[in-house]
Write an enzyme that holds these catalytic residues in place. Structure first.
Site, PDB file in Angstrom:
ATOM      1  N   GLY A 305       6.436  32.629 -22.216  1.00  9.73           N
ATOM      2  CA  GLY A 305       5.303  31.946 -21.834  1.00  9.73           C
ATOM      3  C   GLY A 305       4.658  31.185 -22.710  1.00  9.73           C
ATOM      4  O   GLY A 305       5.429  30.765 -23.767  1.00  9.73           O
ATOM      5  N   SER A 306       3.557  30.960 -22.482  1.00 13.69           N
ATOM      6  CA  SER A 306       2.873  29.853 -23.416  1.00 13.69           C
ATOM      7  C   SER A 306       2.670  30.235 -24.845  1.00 13.69           C
ATOM      8  O   SER A 306       2.380  29.179 -25.641  1.00 13.69           O
ATOM      9  CB  SER A 306       1.094  29.926 -22.842  1.00 13.69           C
ATOM     10  OG  SER A 306       1.208  29.849 -21.583  1.00 13.69           O
ATOM     11  N   THR A 307       3.217  31.472 -25.236  1.00 12.49           N
ATOM     12  CA  THR A 307       3.148  31.570 -26.698  1.00 12.49           C
ATOM     13  C   THR A 307       4.236  30.530 -27.386  1.00 12.49           C
ATOM     14  O   THR A 307       3.844  30.230 -28.337  1.00 12.49           O
ATOM     15  CB  THR A 307       3.758  32.999 -26.995  1.00 12.49           C
ATOM     16  OG1 THR A 307       2.951  33.793 -26.111  1.00 12.49           O
ATOM     17  CG2 THR A 307       3.577  33.373 -28.321  1.00 12.49           C
ATOM     18  N   PHE A 308       5.214  29.948 -26.431  1.00 10.39           N
ATOM     19  CA  PHE A 308       5.945  29.161 -26.977  1.00 10.39           C
ATOM     20  C   PHE A 308       5.266  27.828 -27.265  1.00 10.39           C
ATOM     21  O   PHE A 308       5.955  26.822 -28.034  1.00 10.39           O
ATOM     22  CB  PHE A 308       7.215  29.009 -25.869  1.00 10.39           C
ATOM     23  CG  PHE A 308       8.614  29.493 -26.310  1.00 10.39           C
ATOM     24  CD1 PHE A 308       8.725  30.809 -26.859  1.00 10.39           C
ATOM     25  CD2 PHE A 308       9.795  28.721 -26.417  1.00 10.39           C
ATOM     26  CE1 PHE A 308       9.798  31.350 -27.093  1.00 10.39           C
ATOM     27  CE2 PHE A 308      10.923  29.156 -26.738  1.00 10.39           C
ATOM     28  CZ  PHE A 308      10.873  30.557 -27.368  1.00 10.39           C
ATOM     29  N   LYS A 309       4.199  27.557 -26.409  1.00  7.85           N
ATOM     30  CA  LYS A 309       3.594  26.136 -26.872  1.00  7.85           C
ATOM     31  C   LYS A 309       3.266  26.039 -28.292  1.00  7.85           C
ATOM     32  O   LYS A 309       3.038  24.889 -28.959  1.00  7.85           O
ATOM     33  CB  LYS A 309       2.275  26.117 -26.123  1.00  7.85           C
ATOM     34  CG  LYS A 309       2.716  25.933 -24.625  1.00  7.85           C
ATOM     35  CD  LYS A 309       1.313  25.907 -23.910  1.00  7.85           C
ATOM     36  CE  LYS A 309       1.713  25.924 -22.387  1.00  7.85           C
ATOM     37  NZ  LYS A 309       0.456  26.649 -21.606  1.00  7.85           N
TER      38      LYS A 309
END
Lengths: 584, 384
Positions: A305-309
């Protein structure tokens, strides 16, 4: 007449009218057909007979096999190694401060000498009073056999031994045996792994030790009961205990189906703590192999999820396709190849890089990845080790998954963490590279000094990128709209990024079922430790919200509040007091 | 009791149905339900479903399946043929669709979801395919000018291509064997038999060379090395059962045998009910095949003969492969045991097969043994 037969009809008509031979045949057709029918009928009959015979043979074979199985004698000899091997030592496992994680204790195993047993019935009855779960049938067979030696039960407790001694059954004896004991129980179960009844490591670091030569020694009978040099691990039992407790507590508070976490030294790659829940007690490994007890941190892969941002932004900054001042249009959803990319926390305006990070804008992240392009995106994630299997001592390591063919839409969804599934451990390792000065250091469960780490470290991002990323991580915790603010610990400068990924259920993303993670490091002024905590499918969270900011984030806060002082990180309270104002 | 003088549909059915077949089919359904209590709670527990999840599902499918079987048994051979044609068209369409919108399970696309149900179209294809092939062979035999055999070969090609695309090797082998058996009975020349044998060997060899999991399974079977967990536990289950079994509910191995409720239900049955029970079970399947073939042997009408023998051939081969795998006579291959294994599509489809058999084996006066030929009008024969 059915449709098909009409077609057949027309076909056959055409056939007959086309060839003169056919017409002639049609004339005296009836007699000829009956002729062929009779002839072929006889042939078909004989062929039915052949098939009949074939099946008879097949069923006779099955019947024969069943009789063979029925006549088979069940084995009375259990395969147990010679007694020298039973006493073979395994090295103790210690944590980095010398605390015992796993050690050998002596137990006894029960055997019988059937030739000396006077009354097998009585012996069985008496043994059953102490060991009620002894299988009556097979034990009776063993006791009444003509052999000289039969194992009855491995690894008795001292109480069982004394009770059996008190029975005074002739022909029954005990042999000493080594047994593995884990004083901490389930606390470090997924790191340590466990051994089977023959003291062979079958999971975790126990298996790793065997693969380093111990198993080969044992196989040729070279092991004995001399004490071996203990093996020191990089684990810090105090940190491990804190992490484990926070996970157990978080699972209860937020009602997830699983949780996990890891604490990593960013400069050496040493794993100080790693826990996955539900876990198992290696002393009683009944449930160790249940599918939900896997090591979620290294053997589970998840769309982060957004951790990848964090990786997407680092990529943009590192390739120079953007700076912290670049803006991205997030006024309306992004339409691409039949998909629509929405923002969860819709701002509907033009966002700076910092705002994309803090508001966790999917549209912004997708536009950043699009600016870099497919090849650059893939190359960057490869460089961070997010697309290949991680290399570490633990045997339970999963291979991440990625789209077979990367298309533009894949790259844009991967930018916000959907489409690539990685293990949480490698996500933490890649995250460490963004804050430790730009070095990717493969994780280790054995002690490693800074000098040794420098030799294996690979520079993967520029210093300027690291500087910017530290600021972004910190902002996400400090700012009032930041999703990471519940991880703040006064004085320790926590920084991090949340990730709330919708879970795939039967091939579709479903609303309300999330995988939540918080990737963080502290202290952000000069990061020392990486902490990643995730919780799978929590039903609730702080403020009745099951988003990462209300589940995984406060869990990280609790871990850091407990372990930072133990790890000797100096707290600093800024002159403006900004760090002290944030509390939870 | 139904009067013999009554000529209504039900009375007619009652007096002409083959009661041996009917009894055996119903008995097998009952045994299957009984064994679902033995095998499936362990599996349900393992996947985290309620303990009697599969038992309930099995029960829910039982009545519709029985209704389908009885309903189909009312058909005349002509309706059997027509139903089969329609079923074949629908199931082939679904099998094409499944390649695009099917649900992928363990690397294969076999199921298509219609509402809450997952349908495995290839199960329904089998009986329909057999009946249609029987019809084509029969027409060719009645009238060699009709390219029935050629059509049957083309149809076989289409079906196998769809099965391989899924991929479903077990069904491919089963369909091929049944089809080859029917073709053999339809008087295939020995030269063709040789060619087909070469084709089959070539197919298996290429499967061995191209599909690694197939290669692994065959190696495992031949050498006994590699991951033989399934068959080893199955064998232990049968050993533990002995002649008389451990008793209902006393089985242990079912807790660790994968697919205890489908592919390995035979071993579970052996552990709880014993080898003698299993022999009786095998005898029931043998009875179906033997009785079907001997009826086919006496049957005058080629269509009836081919259809009956093809349908019982499916029973025979399917049960032989399943039991053979359980007894380590054949390499591991997922195949359900007709009537016994869990599986909604499989059970309904098996009952359709059984219904077809019942319909075709109803006692008909000899004068009616030759159906009115589809082509009789073309040759100026008066309509019946």
């Amino acid at each position: 007449m059915s449709f098909l037969s009409r077609i057949m009809n027309i076909k056959s008509k055409a056939h007959f009218s086309a060839t003169p031979r056919g017409v002639r045949r049609a004339g005296d057709g009836k007699a000829r057909f009956e002729g062929t029918l009779k002839r072929s009928g006889a042939q078909a009959k004989s062929r039915v007979g052949i098939i009949f015979a074939g099946f008879t043979v097949a069923y006779v074979i099955i019947g024969g096999r069943l009789v063979e199985y029925g006549m088979a004698k069940p084995e009375t000899v259990s395969s147990i190694m010679p007694s020298d091997n039973l006493l073979a030592s395994r090295p103790d496992l210690l944590d980095r401060n010398g605390q015992v994680l796993a050690t050998d204790i002596r137990t006894v195993s029960l055997y019988a000498e059937p030739s000396k047993i006077i009354d097998p019935d009585e012996a069985l009855e008496e043994l059953s009073s102490v060991l009620p779960d002894l299988d009556a049938k097979s034990t009776y067979r063993k006791l009444s056999s003509k052999s000289h030696f039969q194992w009855l039960r491995r690894q008795l407790t001292p109480r069982q031994q004394s009770q059996i001694l008190a029975l005074g059954i002739p022909g029954i004896g005990f042999r000493p045996e080594k047994r593995r004991f884990y004083p901490g129980g389930s606390i470090a179960s997924h790191i340590l792994g466990l051994v089977n009844i023959d003291n062979r490591g079958i999971a975790g670091m126990e298996k790793y030790i065997d693969s380093q030569g111990l198993a080969d020694l044992a196989a040729v009978g070279m092991t004995n009961d001399a004490k071996l040099e203990p093996v020191k691990l990089s684990i810090d039992l105090r940190v491990q205990n804190a992490l484990h407790e926070v996970l157990v507590d978080g699972m209860q508070r937020y009602q997830g189906i699983g949780a996990g976490g890891v604490v990593l030294n960013v400069h050496t790659g040493e794993v100080l703590a790693l826990a996955s829940y539900p876990d198992f007690d290696p002393n009683d490994p009944t449930h160790a192999l249940d599918p939900d007890r896997l090591n979620r941190v290294s053997a589970g892969t998840y769309e982060m999820g957004s951790t990848f941002k964090a990786f997407t932004i680092a990529m943009g900054l590192d390739y120079g396709t953007m700076t912290l001042g670049t803006t991205f249009d997030a006024t309306k959803p992004l339409y691409i190849g039949g998909f629509t990319i929405h923002d969860f926390h819709g701002t509907r305006r033009v966002l700076t890089v910092d705002e994309v990070f803090v508001h966790s804008s999917n549209i912004g992240a997708a536009r950043m990845a699009d600016a870099v392009g497919l090849d650059g995106h893939k190359a960057f994630l490869t460089r961070l080790g997010l697309l290949s299997r991680m290399d570490t001592e633990l045997p339970e390591v999963a291979t991440p998954s990625q789209p077979r063919v990367w298309k533009r839409i894949n790259s844009m969804t991967i930018a916000y963490g959907h489409g690539v599934a990685t293990t949480p451990l490698q996500t933490a390792v890649a995250g460490a590279a963004l804050v430790n000065g730009g070095y990717l250091i493969q994780p280790t469960f054995l002690p490693r000094t800074r000098q040794e780490a420098d030799k294996v470290a690979v520079k993967v991002v520029k210093d300027s990128t690291v500087r910017d990323m530290r600021k972004l991580f910190r902002d996400n915790v400090v700012e009032s709209v930041g999703s990471g603010k519940q991880a703040a610990v006064p004085g320790f400068d926590v920084g991090g990024k949340t990730g709330t990924a919708e879970k795939l259920v039967r091939g579709r993303y479903v609303n309300g079922h999330n995988f939540n993670a918080f990737l963080s490091a502290f202290p952000m002024r000069d990061p020392q430790y990486m902490v990643l905590v995730f919780i799978d499918d929590p039903r609730t969270g702080e403020h009745n919200s099951n988003l990462a900011g209300n589940t995984a984030t406060p869990m990280v806060g609790r871990v850091i509040a407990r372990v930072a002082p133990l790890l000797g990180v100096q707290p600093k309270f800024g002159p403006d007091g900004s760090a002290t104002l944030v509390s939870y | 009791m139904v009067s013999r003088a009554d000529r209504g549909r039900v009375a007619d059915w009652f007096w002409t149905i083959d009661r041996y077949f009917l009894f055996v089919f119903v008995l097998l359904m009952g045994i299957g339900f009984m064994l679902s209590f033995a095998a499936s709670p362990a599996v349900a527990e393992r996947i985290g479903a309620p303990e009697f999840h599969f038992v309930t599902r099995h029960a829910e499918f039982l009545l519709p399946a029985l209704a389908v079987m009885i309903g189909f048994s009312f058909m005349t051979p002509k309706t059997v043929r027509r139903t089969a044609v329609i079923m074949l068209i629908i199931s082939l369409t679904l099998m094409v669709l499944v390649l695009f919108i099917g649900v992928e399970v363990k690397g294969s696309r076999r199921w298509i979801s219609v509402g809450p149900l997952g349908i495995q179209a290839s199960e329904f294809m089998k009986p329909a395919f057999i009946v249609v092939c029987a019809w084509l062979f029969a027409e060719h035999q009645k009238q060699p000018e009709i390219p029935g055999n050629l059509f049957a070969i083309l149809l076989y090609g289409i079906v196998v291509a769809l099965l391989v695309a899924e991929p479903d090797l077990g069904q491919t082998i089963l369909t091929t064997s049944v089809w080859a058996g029917m073709f053999f009975m339809a008087g295939m020349p020995w030269l063709w038999i040789a060619l087909l044998a070469i084709f089959a060997v070539g197919g298996l060899t290429s499967a061995y060379l191209l599909l690694p999991h197939v290669a692994a399974r065959i190696d495992k079977f031949l050498t006994g090395e590699g991951d033989t967990f399934q068959v080893d536990t199955a064998r232990q289950a049968i050993f533990r059962g002995g002649w008389f079994g451990q008793g209902p509910g006393e089985g242990q191995m079912k807790k660790i045998i994968p697919d205890a409720h489908t592919d390995f239900v035979f071993s579970v049955a052996a552990e709880e009910f014993g080898i003698i029970f299993c022999m009786a079970l095998v005898a029931l399947f043998a009875f179906i095949v033997m009785r079907g073939l001997s009826i086919a042997y006496r049957e005058k009408d080629p269509f009836n003969r081919f259809a009956i023998s093809g349908l019982v051939l499916q029973f025979g081969i399917q049960s032989f492969i399943n039991i053979g795998v359980n007894l380590e006579l054949l390499p591991a291959k997922g195949m359900t045991l007709p009537f016994i294994s869990y599986g909604g599509s499989s059970m309904i489809a098996i009952c359709m097969t059984a219904g077809f058999i019942l319909a075709l084996t109803r006692h008909r006066p000899e004068t009616r043994s030759r159906e009115r030929s589809l082509f009789s009008i073309a040759h100026g024969h008066p309509a019946e």
